[in-house]
Design a protein around this motif. Sequence first.
Motif, PDB file in Angstrom:
ATOM      1  N   LEU A  28       0.834  -1.211   0.000  1.00 47.68           N
ATOM      2  CA  LEU A  28       0.000   0.000   0.000  1.00 47.68           C
ATOM      3  C   LEU A  28       0.866   1.257   0.000  1.00 47.68           C
ATOM      4  CD1 LEU A  28      -2.732  -1.188   2.520  1.00 47.68           C
ATOM      5  CD2 LEU A  28      -3.075  -0.701   0.104  1.00 47.68           C
ATOM      6  N   ALA A  44      -8.616   5.612  -4.892  1.00 48.77           N
ATOM      7  CA  ALA A  44      -8.966   4.192  -5.024  1.00 48.77           C
ATOM      8  C   ALA A  44      -8.064   3.328  -4.141  1.00 48.77           C
ATOM      9  CB  ALA A  44      -8.857   3.765  -6.479  1.00 48.77           C
ATOM     10  N   VAL A  45      -6.789   3.727  -4.024  1.00 47.02           N
ATOM     11  CA  VAL A  45      -5.864   2.943  -3.188  1.00 47.02           C
ATOM     12  C   VAL A  45      -6.286   3.033  -1.717  1.00 47.02           C
ATOM     13  CG1 VAL A  45      -3.463   2.680  -2.455  1.00 47.02           C
ATOM     14  CG2 VAL A  45      -3.972   3.289  -4.796  1.00 47.02           C
ATOM     15  N   VAL A  48      -9.146   0.700  -1.159  1.00 52.35           N
ATOM     16  CA  VAL A  48      -8.614  -0.673  -1.097  1.00 52.35           C
ATOM     17  C   VAL A  48      -7.915  -0.884   0.249  1.00 52.35           C
ATOM     18  CG1 VAL A  48      -6.907  -2.258  -2.095  1.00 52.35           C
ATOM     19  CG2 VAL A  48      -8.364  -0.915  -3.595  1.00 52.35           C
ATOM     20  N   ALA A  51     -10.435  -1.509   3.063  1.00 53.62           N
ATOM     21  CA  ALA A  51     -10.981  -2.872   3.051  1.00 53.62           C
ATOM     22  C   ALA A  51      -9.906  -3.904   3.420  1.00 53.62           C
ATOM     23  CB  ALA A  51     -11.573  -3.176   1.677  1.00 53.62           C
ATOM     24  N   GLY A  52      -8.704  -3.717   2.879  1.00 49.51           N
ATOM     25  CA  GLY A  52      -7.628  -4.676   3.148  1.00 49.51           C
ATOM     26  C   GLY A  52      -7.196  -4.674   4.606  1.00 49.51           C
ATOM     27  N   VAL A 140     -13.947  -7.498   2.142  1.00 47.96           N
ATOM     28  CA  VAL A 140     -13.588  -7.699   0.734  1.00 47.96           C
ATOM     29  C   VAL A 140     -14.848  -7.822  -0.123  1.00 47.96           C
ATOM     30  CG1 VAL A 140     -12.437  -9.288  -0.854  1.00 47.96           C
ATOM     31  CG2 VAL A 140     -11.417  -8.798   1.363  1.00 47.96           C
ATOM     32  N   PHE A 143     -16.631  -4.467  -0.410  1.00 50.34           N
ATOM     33  CA  PHE A 143     -15.887  -3.625  -1.358  1.00 50.34           C
ATOM     34  C   PHE A 143     -16.230  -4.025  -2.789  1.00 50.34           C
ATOM     35  CE2 PHE A 143     -12.336  -3.222  -4.242  1.00 50.34           C
ATOM     36  CZ  PHE A 143     -11.926  -1.915  -4.082  1.00 50.34           C
TER      37      PHE A 143
ATOM     38  N   PRO B 184      -6.916 -10.971   2.998  1.00 50.76           N
ATOM     39  CA  PRO B 184      -6.512  -9.571   2.792  1.00 50.76           C
ATOM     40  C   PRO B 184      -5.282  -9.426   1.910  1.00 50.76           C
ATOM     41  CG  PRO B 184      -6.146 -10.248   5.079  1.00 50.76           C
ATOM     42  CD  PRO B 184      -6.903 -11.352   4.416  1.00 50.76           C
ATOM     43  N   PHE B 187      -6.296  -9.925  -1.730  1.00 48.87           N
ATOM     44  CA  PHE B 187      -7.199  -8.827  -2.102  1.00 48.87           C
ATOM     45  C   PHE B 187      -6.409  -7.551  -2.375  1.00 48.87           C
ATOM     46  CE2 PHE B 187      -9.264  -5.030  -0.331  1.00 48.87           C
ATOM     47  CZ  PHE B 187     -10.260  -4.853  -1.276  1.00 48.87           C
ATOM     48  N   VAL B 188      -5.539  -7.172  -1.437  1.00 43.12           N
ATOM     49  CA  VAL B 188      -4.794  -5.916  -1.610  1.00 43.12           C
ATOM     50  C   VAL B 188      -3.859  -6.005  -2.809  1.00 43.12           C
ATOM     51  CG1 VAL B 188      -3.004  -4.469  -0.569  1.00 43.12           C
ATOM     52  CG2 VAL B 188      -4.981  -5.143   0.773  1.00 43.12           C
ATOM     53  N   PHE B 191      -6.072  -5.824  -6.055  1.00 39.16           N
ATOM     54  CA  PHE B 191      -6.834  -4.589  -6.287  1.00 39.16           C
ATOM     55  C   PHE B 191      -5.937  -3.353  -6.352  1.00 39.16           C
ATOM     56  CE2 PHE B 191     -10.463  -7.260  -5.752  1.00 39.16           C
ATOM     57  CZ  PHE B 191     -11.420  -6.655  -6.537  1.00 39.16           C
ATOM     58  N   VAL B 192      -4.752  -3.401  -5.755  1.00 40.58           N
ATOM     59  CA  VAL B 192      -3.799  -2.299  -5.974  1.00 40.58           C
ATOM     60  C   VAL B 192      -3.317  -2.348  -7.430  1.00 40.58           C
ATOM     61  CG1 VAL B 192      -1.456  -1.522  -5.431  1.00 40.58           C
ATOM     62  CG2 VAL B 192      -3.070  -1.923  -3.596  1.00 40.58           C
ATOM     63  N   VAL B 195      -5.494  -0.488  -9.881  1.00 36.81           N
ATOM     64  CA  VAL B 195      -5.449   0.989  -9.966  1.00 36.81           C
ATOM     65  C   VAL B 195      -4.378   1.339 -11.011  1.00 36.81           C
ATOM     66  CG1 VAL B 195      -5.284   3.132  -8.628  1.00 36.81           C
ATOM     67  CG2 VAL B 195      -6.023   1.043  -7.512  1.00 36.81           C
ATOM     68  N   TRP B 197      -3.796   3.511 -13.288  1.00 37.97           N
ATOM     69  CA  TRP B 197      -3.228   4.821 -13.635  1.00 37.97           C
ATOM     70  C   TRP B 197      -1.980   5.141 -12.803  1.00 37.97           C
ATOM     71  CZ3 TRP B 197      -8.216   4.032 -11.863  1.00 37.97           C
ATOM     72  CH2 TRP B 197      -8.493   4.399 -10.553  1.00 37.97           C
TER      73      TRP B 197
END
Lengths: 182, 303
Positions: A28, A44-45, A48, A51-52, A140, A143, B184, B187-188, B191-192, B195, B197
């Motif tokens: 992250l 958006a991050v 995420v 939720a994460g 999750v 989301f 998690p 998922f992270v 989903f990262v 993104v 862009w």
Amino acid sequence: MSGVLVQAALPTARAVRWRPGLALTGVLLVAVVLGRAADRSVDAVLVVAAAGLAATVVAGLQDPAADLLAAVPVSVMRRRVLRLALVGAPALATWWLLDSLSTTTSSGPGPLLALTATGVAVAVWAPTRRAVLVGASTPVVLFALHRVLPTGTASDVVGRWLTDPWWVLAIATLLCVAGRRR
Amino acid sequence: MSTVAAGRAPAPAVPSGARVVGALVRAEARRMLRNPVPWLCLAVSAWGMWLVVPEPGEWPGSSYEAMNPVAVPLLLGISVAVAVPFHRARHEVAPAAPVAETRRTLARLLAALPLLALTAAFAGLVAWRERDIGGLWIGMEPGRTTEALHSTAELSQLVVLGLVAVALGAALGRRVSRLVALVPALFVLWFVVSVYWLFGHPAVTPYSVMQVQPLVLEAGPATADPLAFPADWLLVTAPHYSGGGWGRQWVSQALAWWHDVWLLGLAALLLSAAWPRPGRRVLIAVGVVLAVAGVVGQHWVIP
């Protein structure tokens, strides 16, 4: 009783698996720093991340020694609260770090807390065998549903954790309190 | 003594290695396909793809860009489905099993092939959908198309990403001690990646996991006559281009193929984390060679 919990804090912290959470934080952080460097939106991050991190905190409820500790005079809910405090504090710190690094307007930790409380409520009320897995999957799923549901009533209801996080937090907390003996 | 030996029942036939692996593949594939997670995730991805329709006034290329990231839920589902059997292999009973760990790992990976077929089917669905809606939009007038279709090279990325999803699920399933922590983490990670862009800059995109084209390259100053640019350039300008002046939205099959090479290297490196010690070094070596070749190739292709 609080003395017992203080004594239990260190061994519980040792029993928690920290590496997956640390790795997740690293991913992250890289994403947010990259977005900041490229001057791109990281909203958006952050969603995420909420939720994460919520799923990580709920996953921290898993206690391999739960059967062994069932006989001790400390209730399951107290042990859950201890685990939530131990895992939740670093998750909240991570959230604030990500939020402060991003260039967007601060959205506050509401979504993270709402999703965590919802996951915990599900874990409390779900069948014991898969309770934590189902609870950790809840943020999750919420989301994902929020992302794919077309605009309308269903989408609004599912997205309450983002639009009205404090109400969701309050209701989920009440559900947790109602299930404190489970 | 000889009488006893003569009366002994014949020893049971030992099944060959291929038959053992085949039986394991069938059992593991059946289990993976019974897992509802990849199917639910496929439904989410298919629904997400269905919602992608070009609309007047959209950000130039946004519908084209949105087609690849819709596969992320499917990739997450595949990783989860693969992680479960690899996590099962951590149990104490596994090392005592009569089949070597290398064969069991191979069987689990081969059992994931139907899931790869699922990504190939999804790529086919994307290709059909794009043709069904008459193509997607890229660029601004005077350099614009309303009939853009993803090339085979770009669609192949979905299949290779399926392989990365299998490898990621295998690696995390094998290495993470608690199954619940995988939810998690996967998922992270996925989903990262979606993104896109954040990873679209020409200097960053060779290292991205999900490469979403078009890239935006500088075309000329704001004072330039857009009609003087080559006719096949897909143009963008302010407010859709932050570089000032004119930019061009660039789609390249060569870049997509080289990115596939990078992803294959990444998949091999991830698989090395799930593979037993014998053979791990080979996977690492192959992974490093492919990854370096993929990155160099992409840098070479980008103007």
